[in-house]
Design a protein around this motif. Sequence first.
Motif, PDB file in Angstrom:
ATOM      1  N   GLU A  86       2.602   1.667  -3.329  1.00  0.00           N
ATOM      2  CA  GLU A  86       1.787   2.247  -4.204  1.00  0.00           C
ATOM      3  C   GLU A  86       1.468   3.791  -4.046  1.00  0.00           C
ATOM      4  OE1 GLU A  86      -0.399   1.498  -6.780  1.00  0.00           O
ATOM      5  OE2 GLU A  86      -2.616   0.825  -6.269  1.00  0.00           O
ATOM      6  N   ARG A 113      -5.988  -3.448  -7.674  1.00  0.00           N
ATOM      7  CA  ARG A 113      -4.825  -4.068  -7.852  1.00  0.00           C
ATOM      8  C   ARG A 113      -4.900  -5.530  -7.636  1.00  0.00           C
ATOM      9  NH1 ARG A 113      -0.032  -2.611  -9.105  1.00  0.00           N
ATOM     10  NH2 ARG A 113      -0.517  -0.577  -9.281  1.00  0.00           N
ATOM     11  N   THR A 136       4.475   0.673  -9.509  1.00  0.00           N
ATOM     12  CA  THR A 136       4.301   0.041  -8.181  1.00  0.00           C
ATOM     13  C   THR A 136       4.828  -1.424  -8.136  1.00  0.00           C
ATOM     14  OG1 THR A 136       2.237   1.396  -8.200  1.00  0.00           O
ATOM     15  CG2 THR A 136       2.440  -0.565  -6.598  1.00  0.00           C
ATOM     16  N   ASN A 137       4.524  -2.053  -9.342  1.00  0.00           N
ATOM     17  CA  ASN A 137       4.871  -3.717  -9.301  1.00  0.00           C
ATOM     18  C   ASN A 137       6.336  -3.953  -8.864  1.00  0.00           C
ATOM     19  OD1 ASN A 137       2.435  -4.831  -8.844  1.00  0.00           O
ATOM     20  ND2 ASN A 137       2.250  -4.912 -11.097  1.00  0.00           N
ATOM     21  N   GLU A 171      -0.289   2.459 -15.858  1.00  0.00           N
ATOM     22  CA  GLU A 171      -0.514   3.038 -14.341  1.00  0.00           C
ATOM     23  C   GLU A 171      -0.822   4.551 -14.540  1.00  0.00           C
ATOM     24  OE1 GLU A 171       2.413   2.195 -11.547  1.00  0.00           O
ATOM     25  OE2 GLU A 171       1.519   0.056 -11.649  1.00  0.00           O
ATOM     26  N   GLU A 178       0.856  -1.207  -0.046  1.00  0.00           N
ATOM     27  CA  GLU A 178       0.077   0.194   0.080  1.00  0.00           C
ATOM     28  C   GLU A 178       0.818   1.244  -0.151  1.00  0.00           C
ATOM     29  OE1 GLU A 178      -3.638  -1.920  -0.096  1.00  0.00           O
ATOM     30  OE2 GLU A 178      -3.220   0.156  -0.322  1.00  0.00           O
ATOM     31  N   TYR A 214       7.804  -2.528  -5.750  1.00  0.00           N
ATOM     32  CA  TYR A 214       7.407  -3.508  -4.663  1.00  0.00           C
ATOM     33  C   TYR A 214       8.248  -4.651  -4.633  1.00  0.00           C
ATOM     34  CZ  TYR A 214       4.307  -6.532  -1.921  1.00  0.00           C
ATOM     35  OH  TYR A 214       3.894  -7.466  -1.062  1.00  0.00           O
ATOM     36  N   GLN A 225       2.547   6.465  -6.906  1.00  0.00           N
ATOM     37  CA  GLN A 225       1.522   7.455  -7.264  1.00  0.00           C
ATOM     38  C   GLN A 225       1.732   8.607  -7.247  1.00  0.00           C
ATOM     39  OE1 GLN A 225      -2.221   5.391  -5.936  1.00  0.00           O
ATOM     40  NE2 GLN A 225      -3.100   7.725  -6.050  1.00  0.00           N
TER      41      GLN A 225
END
Length: 423
Positions: free
Chosen positions: A288, A401, A332-333, A384, A285, A336, A292
């Motif tokens: 993300e 997601r 993000t992916n 994205e 989170e 992460y 973002q």
Amino acid sequence: MKPAKRVVMLADCQSFYASVEKAEHPEYKDRPLVVAGDPERRSGIVLAACPIAKAKGITTAERLGEALAKCPDVVVIKPRMQRYIDVSMQITEIYKSYTDLVEPYSIDEQFLDVTGSLHLYGCTPEELARMIQAHVKDATGVHTRFGISETKILAKTACDNYAKKSASGIYTLPKENLAETLWKLPVNHMFMAGSRMTRHFNVMGLPTIGSVAQTPLPKLKQMMRRKFGKNSDIQAELYWRIANGIDDSPVRPGTHQVDPKSVGHMMTLPRDYGRLEEIKVVLLELTELVCQRCRGLGFMGHVVTVGCMGADFDRPTGFSRQMKMEDPSNITNQVYRWACRLLEKYWDGLPIRRVGVSLSQLTPDTEYQLSLFDMGREKSMALERVTDALKRKYGDGIVIRAVSKTEAGQALDRSAKIGGHFK
Ligand SMILES: [Mg+2]
């Protein structure tokens, strides 16, 4: 002139994540509800449970499977950290309309120094707390509990040990009455006394908070030195002061600093997180949010930093480590994956209370040289960007997601559930 006694409150939000979700889903008002990481899997962890769910025996940090066994009709919702952070800030603003001196302590707890406000409102601290409590409930649907005293530590103690257990949710712990209240409690109820320290106090023959308070400080220092060596004087004094309610730390209005060299997000969790999977939920989170924000600012970062901190004073734990990714990114992916690598490598397995993720060595994402071998990357960036635009327009619920890449078909199945929620 003697300075006026301070009036400090610790305001705590009850079952915070779950309360936010309930407020936004009135249809679940009378149903048991939990917020759980990865609701698709029974091994997901319960991050928050509403009071109805708790009454059915569900506890936080247990596996979703266990919770479902106790209460098959529980409503399961995916965590939405951005939403919780937003509501937390909205609540800060409400507190600020009563006093300038508001200090966020964690995502669901904040200190308020209302010494000056009481004259303004011409009421007692309890009346003011009731007013603020009604205001927050009205605006957000979240129930707040207030511990009131003259120091931050006593206010926190009042909230944790008394306000949370009282029907009104408001409790005043006068410093003069410590002998009849706080001192009677077992030592594990003392602020900052973790399980290890509690054990040591018990071994030292100090089973209650009062027994620590009433040991003369030089003697306490001596006892602790025998156990922890000569560097333990500061620790001895700290606990002695806590037990005696001595604490002059002011309520410091939170300043949200922006570092132009990095984009990061750190949050204090409502409790200790001790399982890898639940930390990963928060990590995702936060990643993300950071990505973002980076995309919104038109940046990519080359270096990922993950920080974790424990909550126990007597068991300092945590780390802050960084890694340089192969390429700058704000996806993000990708970020992460690196964040997880850092967590898995450096986390020592002890419970943590604060988690942070940041991206640094920022470069404008327009300047990114598109690699011929990495066309997929440009595609995911475009995707994205669209996702962000949709979210801005229609709210976060519009795009869900996939927490873990699961079989195809999962997406379809998921879209059938309103807002990604299980029933
Ligand atoms: Mg709380």
